[in-house]
Motif scaffolding. Sequence first.
Motif, mmCIF file in Angstrom:
data_model
loop_
_atom_site.group_PDB
_atom_site.id
_atom_site.type_symbol
_atom_site.label_atom_id
_atom_site.label_comp_id
_atom_site.label_asym_id
_atom_site.label_seq_id
_atom_site.Cartn_x
_atom_site.Cartn_y
_atom_site.Cartn_z
ATOM 1 N N SER A 57 -0.094 -3.456 -2.352
ATOM 2 C CA SER A 57 -0.301 -4.659 -1.552
ATOM 3 C C SER A 57 -1.791 -4.982 -1.503
ATOM 4 O O SER A 57 -2.612 -4.264 -2.060
ATOM 5 C CB SER A 57 0.263 -4.465 -0.150
ATOM 6 O OG SER A 57 -0.437 -3.454 0.524
ATOM 7 N N ASN A 58 -2.137 -6.041 -0.799
ATOM 8 C CA ASN A 58 -3.516 -6.544 -0.687
ATOM 9 C C ASN A 58 -4.072 -6.960 -2.049
ATOM 10 O O ASN A 58 -5.196 -6.633 -2.398
ATOM 11 C CB ASN A 58 -4.447 -5.524 -0.033
ATOM 12 C CG ASN A 58 -4.129 -5.282 1.405
ATOM 13 O OD1 ASN A 58 -3.347 -6.020 1.999
ATOM 14 N ND2 ASN A 58 -4.715 -4.266 1.982
ATOM 15 N N LYS A 108 -9.484 -2.017 -1.824
ATOM 16 C CA LYS A 108 -8.605 -3.040 -1.256
ATOM 17 C C LYS A 108 -7.127 -2.677 -1.370
ATOM 18 O O LYS A 108 -6.325 -3.062 -0.535
ATOM 19 C CB LYS A 108 -8.819 -4.368 -1.977
ATOM 20 C CG LYS A 108 -10.087 -5.066 -1.651
ATOM 21 C CD LYS A 108 -10.140 -6.378 -2.411
ATOM 22 C CE LYS A 108 -11.517 -6.983 -2.324
ATOM 23 N NZ LYS A 108 -11.597 -8.199 -3.160
ATOM 24 N N LEU A 109 -6.777 -1.961 -2.419
ATOM 25 C CA LEU A 109 -5.368 -1.688 -2.685
ATOM 26 C C LEU A 109 -4.748 -0.767 -1.645
ATOM 27 O O LEU A 109 -5.388 0.164 -1.169
ATOM 28 C CB LEU A 109 -5.206 -1.046 -4.062
ATOM 29 C CG LEU A 109 -5.470 -1.940 -5.258
ATOM 30 C CD1 LEU A 109 -5.392 -1.124 -6.532
ATOM 31 C CD2 LEU A 109 -4.477 -3.082 -5.306
ATOM 32 N N GLU A 110 -3.514 -1.045 -1.314
ATOM 33 C CA GLU A 110 -2.741 -0.175 -0.434
ATOM 34 C C GLU A 110 -1.376 0.049 -1.062
ATOM 35 O O GLU A 110 -0.778 -0.877 -1.605
ATOM 36 C CB GLU A 110 -2.574 -0.812 0.944
ATOM 37 C CG GLU A 110 -3.858 -0.860 1.737
ATOM 38 C CD GLU A 110 -3.654 -1.413 3.138
ATOM 39 O OE1 GLU A 110 -2.493 -1.617 3.547
ATOM 40 O OE2 GLU A 110 -4.660 -1.649 3.806
ATOM 41 N N ASP A 158 -5.604 -9.396 -4.877
ATOM 42 C CA ASP A 158 -6.412 -10.587 -5.082
ATOM 43 C C ASP A 158 -6.781 -10.647 -6.563
ATOM 44 O O ASP A 158 -6.260 -9.867 -7.367
ATOM 45 C CB ASP A 158 -7.645 -10.607 -4.163
ATOM 46 C CG ASP A 158 -8.603 -9.469 -4.423
ATOM 47 O OD1 ASP A 158 -8.419 -8.722 -5.399
ATOM 48 O OD2 ASP A 158 -9.571 -9.330 -3.652
ATOM 49 N N THR A 177 -8.278 -7.205 -7.952
ATOM 50 C CA THR A 177 -7.310 -6.107 -8.075
ATOM 51 C C THR A 177 -6.266 -6.423 -9.136
ATOM 52 O O THR A 177 -5.830 -5.534 -9.862
ATOM 53 C CB THR A 177 -6.629 -5.819 -6.725
ATOM 54 O OG1 THR A 177 -6.052 -7.017 -6.221
ATOM 55 C CG2 THR A 177 -7.611 -5.260 -5.717
#
Length: 95
Positions: A74-75, A57-59, A77, A80
């Motif tokens: 970013s991204n 999920k991580l960017e 939740d 993460t």
Amino acid sequence: MTKKALVVPVEPPYVREDHLVRAHLFLVFVGLLCYQYLRRKLPDGMSEKGLKKAFDKLEMVVAMEEDTIQFKLSNMDNDTLLLLESLELGEFLPE
């Protein structure tokens, strides 16, 4: 020598020279050390599948600010955020 010395063959499929096999084994060993480090730092309830899902999920966002490069993730939740806090990577959290 390293190709034939172990009971379980670890020969990389496309590497035939001894120094390249040694380099491959070194990288595998370092990867296993990193894996063990992550397993010890992770919260007890997080599975390997959950870890992979959280990392997927991580960017990374890269921005230039006054001639300084800034890196942020970013991204985010709950999964993460828990992962990053467990690994003490708070400096990369978005503000």
